[in-house]
Scaffold this motif. Structure first.
Motif, mmCIF file in Angstrom:
data_model
loop_
_atom_site.group_PDB
_atom_site.id
_atom_site.type_symbol
_atom_site.label_atom_id
_atom_site.label_comp_id
_atom_site.label_asym_id
_atom_site.label_seq_id
_atom_site.Cartn_x
_atom_site.Cartn_y
_atom_site.Cartn_z
ATOM 1 N N SER A 156 11.290 2.913 -13.404
ATOM 2 C CA SER A 156 12.334 2.818 -12.386
ATOM 3 C C SER A 156 11.684 3.044 -11.027
ATOM 4 C CB SER A 156 13.416 3.877 -12.624
ATOM 5 O OG SER A 156 13.972 3.748 -13.912
ATOM 6 N N VAL A 157 12.149 2.286 -10.032
ATOM 7 C CA VAL A 157 11.595 2.405 -8.687
ATOM 8 C C VAL A 157 12.728 2.631 -7.698
ATOM 9 C CG1 VAL A 157 9.552 1.013 -9.179
ATOM 10 C CG2 VAL A 157 11.643 -0.109 -8.406
ATOM 11 N N ASP A 158 12.368 3.133 -6.519
ATOM 12 C CA ASP A 158 13.391 3.511 -5.548
ATOM 13 C C ASP A 158 13.836 2.362 -4.651
ATOM 14 O OD1 ASP A 158 11.211 3.223 -3.866
ATOM 15 O OD2 ASP A 158 11.005 5.376 -3.434
ATOM 16 N N TYR A 159 13.290 1.156 -4.878
ATOM 17 C CA TYR A 159 13.632 0.046 -3.985
ATOM 18 C C TYR A 159 14.372 -1.100 -4.680
ATOM 19 C CZ TYR A 159 9.209 -1.649 -5.956
ATOM 20 O OH TYR A 159 8.198 -2.012 -6.821
ATOM 21 N N ARG A 160 14.688 -0.952 -5.962
ATOM 22 C CA ARG A 160 15.480 -1.972 -6.651
ATOM 23 C C ARG A 160 16.080 -1.366 -7.919
ATOM 24 N NH1 ARG A 160 11.499 -6.742 -8.413
ATOM 25 N NH2 ARG A 160 13.284 -7.365 -9.669
ATOM 26 N N ARG A 161 17.117 -2.022 -8.426
ATOM 27 C CA ARG A 161 17.802 -1.508 -9.610
ATOM 28 C C ARG A 161 17.099 -1.907 -10.899
ATOM 29 N NH1 ARG A 161 24.255 -2.664 -8.364
ATOM 30 N NH2 ARG A 161 24.427 -1.322 -6.502
ATOM 31 N N ASP A 162 16.475 -3.080 -10.924
ATOM 32 C CA ASP A 162 15.838 -3.557 -12.137
ATOM 33 C C ASP A 162 14.626 -2.704 -12.488
ATOM 34 O OD1 ASP A 162 17.631 -5.701 -12.227
ATOM 35 O OD2 ASP A 162 16.348 -6.918 -10.943
ATOM 36 N N ARG A 163 14.372 -2.584 -13.794
ATOM 37 C CA ARG A 163 13.150 -1.927 -14.248
ATOM 38 C C ARG A 163 11.974 -2.902 -14.141
ATOM 39 N NH1 ARG A 163 14.758 2.372 -17.591
ATOM 40 N NH2 ARG A 163 16.839 2.996 -16.903
ATOM 41 N N LEU A 164 10.776 -2.341 -14.103
ATOM 42 C CA LEU A 164 9.567 -3.138 -13.929
ATOM 43 C C LEU A 164 8.488 -2.667 -14.885
ATOM 44 C CD1 LEU A 164 9.334 -2.992 -10.027
ATOM 45 C CD2 LEU A 164 10.158 -4.936 -11.356
ATOM 46 N N LEU A 165 7.588 -3.575 -15.255
ATOM 47 C CA LEU A 165 6.330 -3.138 -15.837
ATOM 48 C C LEU A 165 5.504 -2.513 -14.729
ATOM 49 C CD1 LEU A 165 5.198 -6.145 -18.092
ATOM 50 C CD2 LEU A 165 6.554 -4.138 -18.739
ATOM 51 N N PRO A 166 4.648 -1.535 -15.038
ATOM 52 C CA PRO A 166 3.776 -1.006 -13.994
ATOM 53 C C PRO A 166 2.862 -2.094 -13.446
ATOM 54 C CG PRO A 166 3.267 -0.042 -16.155
ATOM 55 C CD PRO A 166 4.462 -0.885 -16.333
ATOM 56 N N GLY A 167 2.616 -2.056 -12.153
ATOM 57 C CA GLY A 167 1.759 -3.052 -11.523
ATOM 58 C C GLY A 167 2.217 -3.347 -10.115
ATOM 59 N N GLY A 168 1.616 -4.378 -9.538
ATOM 60 C CA GLY A 168 1.969 -4.739 -8.172
ATOM 61 C C GLY A 168 1.081 -5.836 -7.644
ATOM 62 N N ALA A 169 0.988 -5.906 -6.321
ATOM 63 C CA ALA A 169 0.251 -6.975 -5.655
ATOM 64 C C ALA A 169 -1.249 -6.765 -5.778
ATOM 65 C CB ALA A 169 0.644 -7.038 -4.187
ATOM 66 N N VAL A 170 -1.970 -7.881 -5.867
ATOM 67 C CA VAL A 170 -3.429 -7.868 -5.804
ATOM 68 C C VAL A 170 -3.829 -7.918 -4.333
ATOM 69 C CG1 VAL A 170 -5.548 -9.100 -6.418
ATOM 70 C CG2 VAL A 170 -3.643 -8.987 -8.046
ATOM 71 N N ASP A 171 -4.621 -6.954 -3.895
ATOM 72 C CA ASP A 171 -5.042 -6.920 -2.503
ATOM 73 C C ASP A 171 -6.079 -8.008 -2.216
ATOM 74 O OD1 ASP A 171 -3.402 -4.761 -2.069
ATOM 75 O OD2 ASP A 171 -4.993 -3.258 -2.292
ATOM 76 N N ALA A 172 -6.252 -8.321 -0.931
ATOM 77 C CA ALA A 172 -7.230 -9.327 -0.523
ATOM 78 C C ALA A 172 -8.618 -8.939 -1.018
ATOM 79 C CB ALA A 172 -7.235 -9.472 0.995
ATOM 80 N N GLY A 173 -9.283 -9.878 -1.666
ATOM 81 C CA GLY A 173 -10.627 -9.644 -2.164
ATOM 82 C C GLY A 173 -10.708 -8.819 -3.433
ATOM 83 N N GLU A 174 -9.579 -8.468 -4.029
ATOM 84 C CA GLU A 174 -9.543 -7.609 -5.209
ATOM 85 C C GLU A 174 -9.373 -8.451 -6.468
ATOM 86 O OE1 GLU A 174 -7.293 -3.421 -6.295
ATOM 87 O OE2 GLU A 174 -6.093 -5.059 -5.493
ATOM 88 N N ALA A 175 -10.103 -8.124 -7.516
ATOM 89 C CA ALA A 175 -9.933 -8.801 -8.799
ATOM 90 C C ALA A 175 -8.615 -8.356 -9.429
ATOM 91 C CB ALA A 175 -11.091 -8.483 -9.730
ATOM 92 N N PRO A 176 -7.901 -9.263 -10.116
ATOM 93 C CA PRO A 176 -6.630 -8.858 -10.733
ATOM 94 C C PRO A 176 -6.760 -7.677 -11.688
ATOM 95 C CG PRO A 176 -6.798 -11.245 -10.679
ATOM 96 C CD PRO A 176 -8.133 -10.710 -10.235
ATOM 97 N N SER A 177 -7.833 -7.635 -12.501
ATOM 98 C CA SER A 177 -7.984 -6.510 -13.426
ATOM 99 C C SER A 177 -8.200 -5.204 -12.673
ATOM 100 C CB SER A 177 -9.140 -6.767 -14.393
ATOM 101 O OG SER A 177 -10.364 -6.913 -13.689
ATOM 102 N N ALA A 178 -8.904 -5.252 -11.544
ATOM 103 C CA ALA A 178 -9.080 -4.056 -10.721
ATOM 104 C C ALA A 178 -7.752 -3.623 -10.116
ATOM 105 C CB ALA A 178 -10.111 -4.316 -9.624
ATOM 106 N N ALA A 179 -6.924 -4.593 -9.723
ATOM 107 C CA ALA A 179 -5.609 -4.262 -9.190
ATOM 108 C C ALA A 179 -4.746 -3.594 -10.254
ATOM 109 C CB ALA A 179 -4.924 -5.530 -8.666
#
Length: 335
Positions: free
Chosen positions: A46-69
Motif C-alpha cells: 500500500s502506498v500513500d499516493y494511490r488506492r490501488d496496491r502495487l508490486l514493489p518497484g518503480g522507475a528506472v533512473d537515467a543510466g541505470e540497469a533495470p535489474s539494478a533499479a
C-alpha cells in the motif's frame, strides 16, 4: 534501420543522426519485483499516493540497469537487500493506458518484472518500511489481485506468476497480456481462488477408523510428470480421481487429515489416457512442484511433495525438469 549520414543531399532512406534520433519512440522504463510467501500468495504494498496496491518497484533512473533499479527499489521501499537477476516478464504499457492524467504526458512504458523468490517468515519479518510512501504490505491470494490492483498491473502480475510456474523463461507482454500464451495463460489458471487443502500430512494408507472424504491420484507419465486437471470455466486445478485413467502399480501414498476426515492420495504409473470424458476439463502434464505451486496446501505441502518424489523413485521414473505444463489431446494417448 535506415542508413545514417551527415550529407543533407543524400536521398532515399538516408537520415541524419538528428533526424533518426527524433524519429525514435520515447518510452519510460520501470522495474518491479514479484515475491511470494510459502503459501503462494503475492506480496503487494500500500502506498500513500494511490488506492490501488502495487508490486514493489518503480522507475528506472537515467543510466541505470533495470535489474539494478529493482534491487534499489526493494532496498528503499522494504529495507531488503537483494539481487534479482531472473526476469519473469517484460511488458509494453501503451500510452493510452488508463490512470495517467493528461498533464503527465505519459509516453508509454517498458516494465520489467523480476523474480523475488519465495520469502520465509523470517525474511518477511525483516521488512522495514520507509517513513513515507509505502504504508504497509500484505500477501494476497493471486485471484484477489484484480480487486486490489489496477487492471493492467494485475494482468501483468498474474502473467509473471504463471511465467514463474512455467519455468520457460520471461514472458513477453503487451498491456499485461502474453504475446505467446502458454497453456496456463490460455486456461486462466489462478484467476479464481485456490481451494484450501490444509491439514496434516500422513504417509501411508488411511487407517480403517477414519472416514475418507475423497481419493485422488498422483498419476505419473513415463517422464515423471503428473496428470493435472484444469476447469476451463474457472481455471481451478486439482488432481484427478485415483481411478480416472489407465494406471498400474498403484500404491497408497498418504492422506491429509482435516476436519476429522481423510483426503486420500494414491500414486501410480500411467500407461495411457482415455479420450476426454468431460470437455469442461483440460488435462495437463506438470511437474509435482508446479502442482504444488498452483495449489493451496499450507505448510504440509512440502511433506506431501517429499512423499510424491519418494513414490516416483519407487516407480522407477525420472525426476522431470521444469518445463511449461502441456495440455494433452482430447483423443487420448498411449505410452
Amino acid at each position: 534501420m535506415p542508413q545514417l549520414t551527415d550529407d543533407p543531399e543524400r536521398a532515399g532512406t538516408w537520415m541524419t543522426p538528428a533526424e533518426y534520433g527524433a524519429s525514435r519512440a520515447v518510452l519510460w522504463t520501470g522495474a518491479t519485483v514479484l515475491v511470494t510467501d510459502p503459501d503462494g500468495r503475492v506480496l503487494v504494498q500500500s502506498v500513500d499516493y494511490r488506492r490501488d496496491r502495487l508490486l514493489p518497484g518503480g522507475a528506472v533512473d537515467a543510466g541505470e540497469a533495470p535489474s539494478a533499479a529493482a534491487a534499489r527499489e526493494m532496498r528503499e521501499e522494504l529495507g531488503i537487500d537483494g539481487h534479482y537477476p531472473r526476469g519473469l516478464a517484460v511488458d509494453w504499457v501503451p500510452a493510452d493506458a488508463p490512470g495517467f492524467p493528461p498533464e503527465m504526458r505519459f509516453p508509454g512504458e517498458i516494465l520489467h518484472v523480476y523474480d523475488g523468490g519465495t520469502w520465509t517468515p523470517e525474511r518477511i519479518g525483516s521488512v522495514r518500511l520507509p517513513a513515507q510512501e509505502v504504508t504497509g504490505i500484505d500477501f494476497a491470494e493471486p485471484a484477489d489481485l484484480p480487486a486490489l490492483m489496477d487492471a493492467g498491473d494485475a494482468r501483468r502480475a498474474l502473467s509473471a506468476l504463471r511465467a514463474r510456474v512455467n519455468g520457460g523463461g520471461p514472458a513477453l507482454l503487451e498491456d499485461g497480456r502474453p504475446t505467446t500464451p502458454t497453456a496456463l495463460d490460455r486456461l486462466g489458471v489462478l484467476r479464481t481462488r485456490r481451494a484450501p487443502q490444509h491439514g496434516t500430512w500422513h504417509p501411508g494408507p488411511v487407517p480403517a477408523h477414519l472416514p475418507v472424504r475423497d481419493r485422488t491420484g498422483w498419476l505419473f507419465a513415463p517422464d515423471g510428470r503428473v496428470l493435472l486437471l484444469v476447469a476451463r470455466a474457472t481455471g481451478a486445478v486439482h488432481l484427478p480421481s485415483h481411478r480416472a485413467e489407465h494406471a498400474v502399480a498403484a500404491v497408497p501414498l498418504g492422506y491429509r487429515y482435516a476436519d476429522q476426515q481423510a483426503h486420500a492420495r494414491t500414486a501410480a504409473r500411467l500407461t495411457a489416457l482415455s479420450p476426454a470424458a468431460d470437455p469442461a476439463y483440460a488435462r495437463l502434464l506438470a511437474t509435482p512442484e508446479q502442482v504444488r505451486e498452483l495449489s493451496d496446501w499450507g505448510p504440509a505441502g512440502r511433506h506431501e511433495l517429499a512423499s510424491v518424489h519418494a513414490a516416483r523413485a519407487h516407480l522407477g521414473l525420472p525426476a522431470p525438469p521444469r518445463t511449461p505444463p502441456v495440455e494433452l489431446p482430447e483423443q487420448g494417448l498411449r505410452w
